[in-house]
Design an enzyme around this catalytic site. Structure first.
Site, short mmCIF file in Angstrom:
data_model
loop_
_atom_site.label_atom_id
_atom_site.label_comp_id
_atom_site.label_asym_id
_atom_site.label_seq_id
_atom_site.Cartn_x
_atom_site.Cartn_y
_atom_site.Cartn_z
N HIS A 112 -3.47 6.86 2.52
CA HIS A 112 -3.87 5.56 1.97
C HIS A 112 -5.28 5.25 2.42
O HIS A 112 -5.62 5.40 3.59
CB HIS A 112 -2.89 4.48 2.45
CG HIS A 112 -3.36 3.10 2.22
ND1 HIS A 112 -3.88 2.67 1.01
CD2 HIS A 112 -3.40 2.01 3.04
CE1 HIS A 112 -4.20 1.40 1.10
NE2 HIS A 112 -3.94 0.98 2.32
N CYS B 5 0.81 -1.22 0.00
CA CYS B 5 0.00 0.00 0.00
C CYS B 5 0.85 1.27 0.00
O CYS B 5 0.31 2.36 -0.19
CB CYS B 5 -0.93 -0.01 1.21
SG CYS B 5 -2.02 -1.46 1.26
N ASN C 254 -10.23 -0.66 -0.10
CA ASN C 254 -8.76 -0.60 -0.04
C ASN C 254 -8.21 -1.17 -1.34
O ASN C 254 -8.27 -2.37 -1.58
CB ASN C 254 -8.27 -1.41 1.17
CG ASN C 254 -6.76 -1.38 1.32
OD1 ASN C 254 -6.03 -0.98 0.41
ND2 ASN C 254 -6.28 -1.80 2.48
#
Length: 337
Positions: free
Chosen positions: A262, A123, A293
């Site tokens: 993020h 990520c 996500n």
């Protein structure tokens, strides 16, 4: 002894010149996830802030999504594909060990013969790619660099895992980094904490398939995580990293226009806002609610949406931070394209 090597002739500074995104057409609401786990829409929303996510269809491959996002970023930057000197792709869901998917993407975009390579930084991958791109432009190895974050995490989702089944989405986000007359990408604060690598990981190594002959069943690898451990790390440690990025850029919280963390969890985002003491005028990306996500794709996708909807504008000063499996992280301050 005098060096015989000529100095590089790059740009004194670099900045993001264009952004593009691609979200798969299929929208998956929490109700569909609940067919596989014992939970509720209220629980998922309260724990993560996620209401829907996008999952890719058979034709929406890692390469196909990247070509769509990359083409938009190149057009947004006002350049042509043949001006791209390097293509950097951050992904953990391209399943071929070699060749790098970046080479196929570069070819399909009509970029000529740029440097092209993949990176695996989970990520934080977009931040890693952005930092590498900045270095290439300033050093002079490429005038324009295409940075892509792309994932098909639906391929790595265990729909029966109550802790992760609702988290992940698919998509691609891209930016073009090029020369600038003033700083447009600040110093990067990045690093890793490998002692915590087991908190987010793939359940099985691909090696399990080498010895699969004779077995009745081989379970496909998926992403698993220790939710509470990751949450605590992100809330307490990543706010410190974000502050370090502000300090190194010489920017105060009140100087920010936009915060793009993020898109992992709404609770983490809210906690970071509080810890950083961000003023109310700072626009905060909350793309996680509708996109889930998307790992390396989450920051450029959120950036693209903020600009497209008018919530942010060209020239705004934004703090971006990515963090995840490894555990790795990267934060920097940028000027929006």
């Amino acid at each position: 002894m005098t060096s015989k090597i000529k100095p590089a002739k790059g740009s004194p500074y670099a900045r993001i010149l264009g952004v593009g995104g691609y979200r798969p057409t299929r929208v998956v609401p929490n109700e569909e996830i609940l067919k596989h786990i014992d939970s509720s829409d209220e629980w998922i929303r309260s724990r993560s802030g996620i209401a829907t996510r996008h999952w890719a269809g058979p034709e929406e491959t890692v390469a196909a999504m990247s070509v769509e996002a990359g083409g938009k970023a190149i057009a947004d930057a006002g350049i042509t594909p043949d001006q791209i000197g390097a293509v950097i792709v951050s992904t953990v869901s391209h399943f071929k060990q070699t060749p790098a998917i970046a080479t196929e993407i570069a070819h399909r975009l009509g970029t000529g013969k740029p440097a092209a390579f993949d990176i695996s930084a989970g990520c934080a991958g977009f931040g890693y790619g952005l930092t590498l791109a900045k270095g290439l432009v300033v050093e002079g190895s490429a005038e324009y660099v295409l940075v892509l974050g792309v994932e098909r995490l639906s391929d790595l989702t265990d729909l029966t895992d109550r802790a992760t089944a609702f988290l992940f989405g698919d998509g691609a986000g891209a930016v073009v980094v090029g020369p600038a007359k003033e700083p447009g990408i600040g110093p990067t604060v990045w690093g890793s904490e490998g002692d915590k690598s087991n908190t987010i990981m793939q359940t099985e190594s691909w090696e399990v398939f080498k010895d699969a002959q004779g077995r009745d069943e081989v379970r496909y690898p998926a992403i698993t995580q220790e939710g509470q451990a990751v949450f605590r790390w992100a809330v307490y440690e990543m706010a410190k990293v974000a502050q370090q990025a502000l300090d190194q850029a010489g920017v105060q919280a009140e100087d920010l226009d936009v915060f793009i963390p993020h898109q992992a969890n709404m609770r983490i985002i809210d906690s970071m806002i509080k810890t950083l003491k961000l003023p109310e005028h700072v626009t905060v990306a909350r793309d996680v609610e509708s996109t889930g996500n998307t790992s390396a794709a989450s920051i450029p996708l959120a950036m693209e949406r903020l600009l497209a909807t008018g919530q942010a504008k060209s020239g705004d000063t934004a703090l971006v931070i990515g963090f995840g499996a490894g555990l790795v992280y990267a934060a920097t301050v940028v000027t929006l394209p």
